[in-house]
Design an enzyme around this catalytic site. Structure first.
Site, short mmCIF file in Angstrom:
data_model
loop_
_atom_site.label_atom_id
_atom_site.label_comp_id
_atom_site.label_asym_id
_atom_site.label_seq_id
_atom_site.Cartn_x
_atom_site.Cartn_y
_atom_site.Cartn_z
N THR A 19 0.83 -1.21 0.00
CA THR A 19 0.00 0.00 0.00
C THR A 19 0.86 1.26 0.00
OG1 THR A 19 -1.55 -1.26 1.38
CG2 THR A 19 -1.98 1.07 1.14
N SER A 114 6.60 3.00 8.67
CA SER A 114 5.45 3.76 9.13
C SER A 114 4.90 3.30 10.48
CB SER A 114 4.36 3.71 8.05
OG SER A 114 3.39 4.67 8.32
N HIS A 115 3.69 2.75 10.48
CA HIS A 115 3.04 2.40 11.75
C HIS A 115 3.43 1.00 12.22
CE1 HIS A 115 0.60 0.62 8.64
NE2 HIS A 115 0.13 -0.23 9.53
N LYS A 127 9.78 3.96 1.40
CA LYS A 127 8.75 4.58 0.56
C LYS A 127 9.50 5.45 -0.44
CE LYS A 127 5.13 5.32 4.15
NZ LYS A 127 4.29 6.32 4.85
N ASP A 278 2.10 8.63 14.31
CA ASP A 278 2.71 7.30 14.15
C ASP A 278 4.21 7.39 13.91
OD1 ASP A 278 2.61 8.30 11.58
OD2 ASP A 278 2.45 6.30 10.69
N ASP A 280 6.28 7.51 11.35
CA ASP A 280 6.85 8.51 10.44
C ASP A 280 6.03 9.79 10.39
OD1 ASP A 280 4.78 7.15 9.15
OD2 ASP A 280 5.62 7.49 7.16
N ASP A 282 2.85 10.52 9.72
CA ASP A 282 1.79 10.88 8.77
C ASP A 282 0.39 10.53 9.29
OD1 ASP A 282 2.12 8.17 8.44
OD2 ASP A 282 2.53 8.24 6.28
N ARG A 283 0.30 9.71 10.33
CA ARG A 283 -1.03 9.38 10.89
C ARG A 283 -1.31 10.24 12.11
NH1 ARG A 283 -2.28 3.00 10.50
NH2 ARG A 283 -1.57 2.71 8.37
N THR A 345 -7.82 2.46 -1.19
CA THR A 345 -6.94 2.64 -0.03
C THR A 345 -5.52 2.93 -0.51
OG1 THR A 345 -8.22 1.21 1.40
CG2 THR A 345 -5.89 1.42 1.92
N GLU A 364 -8.43 9.10 5.43
CA GLU A 364 -8.62 7.65 5.40
C GLU A 364 -8.95 7.13 6.79
OE1 GLU A 364 -6.00 5.36 2.44
OE2 GLU A 364 -4.67 6.77 3.43
N GLU A 365 -9.58 5.97 6.80
CA GLU A 365 -9.93 5.34 8.07
C GLU A 365 -8.69 4.96 8.88
OE1 GLU A 365 -9.06 1.95 8.66
OE2 GLU A 365 -8.18 1.90 6.64
N SER A 366 -7.57 4.78 8.18
CA SER A 366 -6.35 4.33 8.85
C SER A 366 -5.65 5.48 9.57
CB SER A 366 -5.41 3.66 7.84
OG SER A 366 -5.15 4.54 6.77
N LYS A 377 -0.19 12.34 3.83
CA LYS A 377 -0.99 12.60 5.01
C LYS A 377 -0.08 13.17 6.10
CE LYS A 377 -1.23 7.73 6.45
NZ LYS A 377 -0.55 6.96 5.40
N ARG A 497 -9.27 -7.15 6.36
CA ARG A 497 -9.90 -6.03 7.03
C ARG A 497 -11.38 -5.98 6.64
NH1 ARG A 497 -5.50 -3.65 9.23
NH2 ARG A 497 -3.78 -2.86 8.00
C1 G16 Z 1 -0.45 3.16 4.56
C2 G16 Z 1 -0.91 4.07 3.46
C3 G16 Z 1 -2.32 4.53 3.72
C4 G16 Z 1 -3.23 3.31 3.94
C5 G16 Z 1 -2.68 2.47 5.05
C6 G16 Z 1 -3.48 1.21 5.33
O1 G16 Z 1 -0.32 3.92 5.74
O2 G16 Z 1 -0.05 5.19 3.35
O3 G16 Z 1 -2.74 5.30 2.65
O4 G16 Z 1 -4.53 3.73 4.26
O5 G16 Z 1 -1.35 2.11 4.77
O6 G16 Z 1 -3.07 0.20 4.52
P1 G16 Z 1 -3.52 -1.32 4.65
O7 G16 Z 1 -4.98 -1.29 5.02
O8 G16 Z 1 -3.26 -1.83 3.28
O9 G16 Z 1 -2.70 -1.96 5.73
P2 G16 Z 1 1.09 4.14 6.44
O10 G16 Z 1 0.82 5.15 7.52
O11 G16 Z 1 1.47 2.79 6.96
O12 G16 Z 1 1.98 4.62 5.36
#
Ligand code: G16
Length: 544
Positions: A19, A114-115, A127, A278, A280, A282-283, A345, A364-366, A377, A497
């Site tokens: 993603t 990231s998270h 990334k 989070d 990095d 962005d969340r 997503t 986004e929901e995340s 983000k 999910r």
């Molecule tokens: C990444 C993407 C987001 C996405 C999220 C969830 O977040 O940057 O756009 O919504 O993953 O992805 P999944 O549902 O496929 O696990 P991040 O913050 O990890 O970069």
């Protein structure tokens, strides 16, 4: 001139980005040539001009510093002209996106998972972002993957290790390396968007805020902006020193992984706003006294009050949310007469809409929200937007949420994650569910009937590109919606999910917990997807 060595290697076959970038266990990245083959595949694929500028930084997790030295040596060997690196190897993802645009860079390499958890047994990732600051589009990540499958060598320049802790410029052959303060440009951007004077006055008046950086990238940013610039007391920020293993905290700001913040919000000591970001940066997660703000509500409420922040005084041209994200924002967009786009997503799908000026806000929901100010983000941006709304309206978080529900109704939202160790079972479930979609309308399960179901295929309205199979949408006869997809950010097994939402204007229902409000349609989703039959799981692994 440093000597350049071409090193022979065999391709790894598992470097398809998910993603958001390539994420693997640290131990996978530590295999000989692993990081190098992926970085070389990027450099071979992206069309870079001579003497290109590259932005490099990471979230400070384990392996960050080592990986940055490798990237610098590869950059020098691949004719990059100028590299901008965050001091200490640190750059939050939104700050990197800002630097790419501000400095006219052509490429960004962001070393982060990231998270995902960090440390030697945790995850690492890369990334890569393009000159608009945003994540590479799908056709490019796929091209990099194809290149990685055929790579047979990469280039390294023999340059000394760079002191990442000292700001300033050094030369490595023909390449210049500029080590910059990771915070300064980002803080300046935030000050240009929000009413810092009003927020400062509100905080001086006793409004209390608690921001938890979870020992990850946003610590120094929060320290500078929230304490030094906005004048909040020193104890308003916590865990601000980025640590390689995040000090054992999970760097994902959500109620399941940061229960200490939910506990604080529910306690008598709860400040007016509680927030976290989070790994990095962005969340974001926003909490108020006695409640956790659902990310979909946060997006809707920001849109509702968007003009209160000086950077958005003339409003936004439109808004977007990812497909599984709660439809709360759709209500506000309809009220304001604004277009509301539904994208797959992944933040990269917002890029074209933002660049084309079709939208000014997206989420986004995340736990991701942002605007046209950045191509990524942006966690701290969302926190500052909430502070600005509080200063402009005089309402704390909880009041802003309740008055939003009174005006637009409440959209309950929940994500149920099922961790499936055997990826084949997960694929089987998705294939069978996809095959069942055409005949699903009219079917009843656990007390509800399906009105409509489809596989979400996205047609980008800006460049006409198509992204198929982005998850399944099921609309029920009670107005509820169930979406199902597989996560693209995990590093082992598979995570299914299931996203649930339901809108109500019945004020008697507003006080229900999302669990109570959505449990009935969760049962319908589990039955339609045959989760227990196929995976053996009788309950979700995590509910967010
Ligand atoms: C990444 C993407 C987001 C996405 C999220 C969830 O977040 O940057 O756009 O919504 O993953 O992805 P999944 O549902 O496929 O696990 P991040 O913050 O990890 O970069």
């Amino acid at each position: 001139m440093p000597s350049i060595t071409e090193i022979s290697c065999k391709p790894y076959k598992d470097q398809r980005p998910g993603t958001a970038g390539l994420r693997k266990k640290v131990t996978v990245f530590q295999q000989p040539h692993y990081l190098e083959t992926f970085v070389q595949s990027i450099l071979n694929t992206v069309d870079l001009p001579a003497n290109a500028t590259l932005v490099v930084g990471g979230d400070g997790r384990y392996y960050n510093r080592e990986a940055i030295q490798t990237v610098l040596s590869m950059a020098a060997a691949n004719s990059i002209g100028h590299v901008i690196v965050g001091q200490g190897g640190l750059l939050s993802t939104p700050a990197a996106a800002n630097l790419i645009q501000k400095k006219g860079a052509q490429l960004g390499l962001l070393l982060t998972a990231s998270h995902n958890p960090g440390g030697p047994d945790g995850d690492f990732g890369v990334k890569f972002n393009m000159e608009n600051g945003g994540q590479a589009p799908e056709h490019l990540t796929e091209a990099v993957y194809q290149a990685s499958r055929n790579i047979d060598s990469y280039k390294l320049a023999d340059i000394p290790a760079i002191d990442l802790d000292r700001s300033g410029t050094v030369n490595a052959g023909d390449m210049t390396i500029e080590v910059v303060d990771p915070v300064a440009d980002y803080a300046e951007l935030m000050e240009s968007l929000f009413d810092f004077a009003a927020i400062r006055a509100m905080l001086a008046g006793g409004t209390r805020v608690h921001f938890d950086a979870l020992n990850a990238a946003t610590g120094p940013y929060a320290q500078t902006i929230i304490c030094d610039m906005l004048g909040a007391p020193a104890d308003s920020v916590a865990n601000t020193v980025p640590l390689e293993d995040f000090g054992g905290l999970h760097p994902d700001p959500n109620p399941a992984d940061a229960p200490h913040l939910v506990e604080l919000a529910m306690s008598d000591a709860a400040p007016d706003l509680i927030a976290a970001s989070d790994g990095d940066g962005d969340r974001n997660m926003i909490l108020g006294r006695g409640l956790v703000v659902s990310p979909g509500d946060s997006l809707a409420i920001i849109l509702q009050h968007v003009r209160c922040a000086p950077g958005y005084a003339s409003g936004v041209p439109g808004v977007a949310r990812s497909m599984p994200t709660s439809r709360a924002v759709d209500q506000v967009a309809a009220d304001l007469g604004l277009p509301c786009y539904e994208t797959p997503t992944g933040w990269r799908y917002f890029s074209n809409l933002l660049s084309a000026g079709r939208i000014g806000l997206c989420g986004e929901e995340s736990f991701g929200t942002s605007s046209s100010h950045a191509a990524e983000k942006d966690g701290l941006w969302a926190v500052l937007f909430w502070l600005n709304m509080m200063a402009a309206t005089g309402q704390p978080v909880a009041d802003l949420v309740h008055s939003h529900w009174s005006r637009y109704g409440r959209t309950f939202f929940q994500r149920r994650d099922f961790f499936i160790p055997d990826t084949d079972s997960a694929q089987q479930l998705m294939s069978e569910l996809t095959a069942a979609v055409p005949a699903m309308a009219g079917r009843s399960a656990a007390g509800f009937t399906v009105n409509e179901a489809d596989v979400f295929n996205y047609l980008d309205p800006v460049d006409g590109s198509e992204s198929d199979n982005q998850g399944i949408r099921i609309h029920l006869d009670n107005g509820g919606r169930i979406c199902v997809r597989l996560s693209g950010t995990g590093t082992s097994g598979a995570t299914l999910r299931m996203y649930l939402d339901r809108h109500t204007t019945d004020a008697d229902e507003f006080g229900l917990s999302p669990d109570d409000a959505l449990a009935p349609i969760a049962a319908t989703g589990a039955e339609l997807a045959r989760i227990t039959e196929i995976t053996g799981l009788t309950a979700p692994t995590t509910i967010i």
